[in-house]
Design an enzyme around this catalytic site. Sequence first.
Site, PDB file in Angstrom:
ATOM      1  N   MET A  35      52.642 -10.984 -13.218  1.00  0.00           N
ATOM      2  CA  MET A  35      52.495 -11.077 -11.767  1.00  0.00           C
ATOM      3  C   MET A  35      52.155 -12.526 -11.403  1.00  0.00           C
ATOM      4  O   MET A  35      51.546 -12.781 -10.354  1.00  0.00           O
ATOM      5  CB  MET A  35      51.421 -10.111 -11.275  1.00  0.00           C
ATOM      6  CG  MET A  35      51.770  -8.655 -11.595  1.00  0.00           C
ATOM      7  SD  MET A  35      50.969  -7.454 -10.516  1.00  0.00           S
ATOM      8  CE  MET A  35      49.270  -7.751 -10.892  1.00  0.00           C
ATOM      9  N   LYS A  47      44.343  -7.072 -23.514  1.00  0.00           N
ATOM     10  CA  LYS A  47      43.248  -7.068 -22.534  1.00  0.00           C
ATOM     11  C   LYS A  47      43.425  -5.846 -21.629  1.00  0.00           C
ATOM     12  O   LYS A  47      42.476  -5.172 -21.276  1.00  0.00           O
ATOM     13  CB  LYS A  47      43.268  -8.363 -21.703  1.00  0.00           C
ATOM     14  CG  LYS A  47      41.940  -8.611 -21.030  1.00  0.00           C
ATOM     15  CD  LYS A  47      41.895  -8.793 -19.550  1.00  0.00           C
ATOM     16  CE  LYS A  47      43.074  -8.724 -18.744  1.00  0.00           C
ATOM     17  NZ  LYS A  47      42.937  -8.495 -17.346  1.00  0.00           N
ATOM     18  N   ALA A 103      50.337 -16.360 -11.624  1.00  0.00           N
ATOM     19  CA  ALA A 103      48.995 -16.897 -11.886  1.00  0.00           C
ATOM     20  C   ALA A 103      48.796 -16.975 -13.407  1.00  0.00           C
ATOM     21  O   ALA A 103      47.820 -16.451 -13.959  1.00  0.00           O
ATOM     22  CB  ALA A 103      47.915 -16.052 -11.214  1.00  0.00           C
ATOM     23  N   HIS A 121      48.959 -15.349 -21.023  1.00  0.00           N
ATOM     24  CA  HIS A 121      50.407 -15.204 -20.821  1.00  0.00           C
ATOM     25  C   HIS A 121      51.153 -16.140 -21.772  1.00  0.00           C
ATOM     26  O   HIS A 121      52.184 -15.778 -22.344  1.00  0.00           O
ATOM     27  CB  HIS A 121      50.798 -15.583 -19.385  1.00  0.00           C
ATOM     28  CG  HIS A 121      50.275 -14.660 -18.337  1.00  0.00           C
ATOM     29  ND1 HIS A 121      49.337 -15.027 -17.415  1.00  0.00           N
ATOM     30  CD2 HIS A 121      50.575 -13.356 -18.060  1.00  0.00           C
ATOM     31  CE1 HIS A 121      49.082 -14.008 -16.606  1.00  0.00           C
ATOM     32  NE2 HIS A 121      49.809 -12.983 -16.978  1.00  0.00           N
ATOM     33  N   GLY A 169      49.683  -7.779 -23.241  1.00  0.00           N
ATOM     34  CA  GLY A 169      48.387  -8.196 -23.771  1.00  0.00           C
ATOM     35  C   GLY A 169      47.454  -7.006 -23.933  1.00  0.00           C
ATOM     36  O   GLY A 169      47.452  -6.081 -23.112  1.00  0.00           O
TER      37      GLY A 169
END
Length: 254
Positions: free
Chosen positions: A31, A150, A33, A38, A148
């Site tokens: 998305m 996370k 940012a 990333h 990821g």
Amino acid sequence: MLKVIYDLNEWVEIRKEAIRENKLIGFVPTMGALHLGHRALIERSRRENDIVVVSIFVNPTQFNDANDLKKYPKTYDDDLEMLQECNVDYLIFPNYENMYPDNYHYKIIEDDFSTKLCGASRPGHFDGVLTVVMKLLNIIKPTCAYFGEKDYQQYKLIAGMVKAFFMDVEIVPCKTVRAEGGLALSSRNKLLTKDELKIAPLFNKFLSSNLSIPEIKMELEKNGFKIDYIEEINNRRFGAVFLGKVRLIDNVEI
Ligand code: PAF
């Protein structure tokens, strides 16, 4: 050289050619940012594939709070710079009409794990995530797609969806990238104030400690966090907390 694609039909043609040449296509959905988390996904995709595709689409259907969507950080110029540095071949940059010709009347719903953890406090969030990821995978048709850890619940739900719908793509989980002090990198960290950034690493410190769940909650609260949840499922401890107005999530193996 990076090519930005706005028209999804253009990608369909490019992909036909790539498949004729037996190229492996690696895909990293985002998305925007973009941060070093990333970057790790993109670099892995670069090492393992002939063609690397990244998408940037701030997906409105996964935000259950309109204000959260409005505040979501946008850093398009910096994102482009990172994609160029990482030798990404294609950036897919669709708009809402491209992605939702059905105006979200069709959706993918998982009714078990998606209702727990983040799903319990963000109703509809994972419907939006699964639906947009299904659409992106159907458009890009990559060999591998990288996610990821996370967002471990997201990764598990996507891996489950791919299995449930016999989708021909390998979902590759990648280790969480952390800042010094242990804070998991996230686009939302950009919204933290300087003072909040100093406290934020305590989230991971207590989450990965030997303390019991009530003790972890107490320590976090003492330090200014508001708890959404701390829970253990299948040898993994998951947490979501608010620091000021920013919601942070993390998970660790136990
Ligand atoms: O993890 C994210 O950034 C998003 O949930 C994703 C997978 C790009 C879907 O919008």
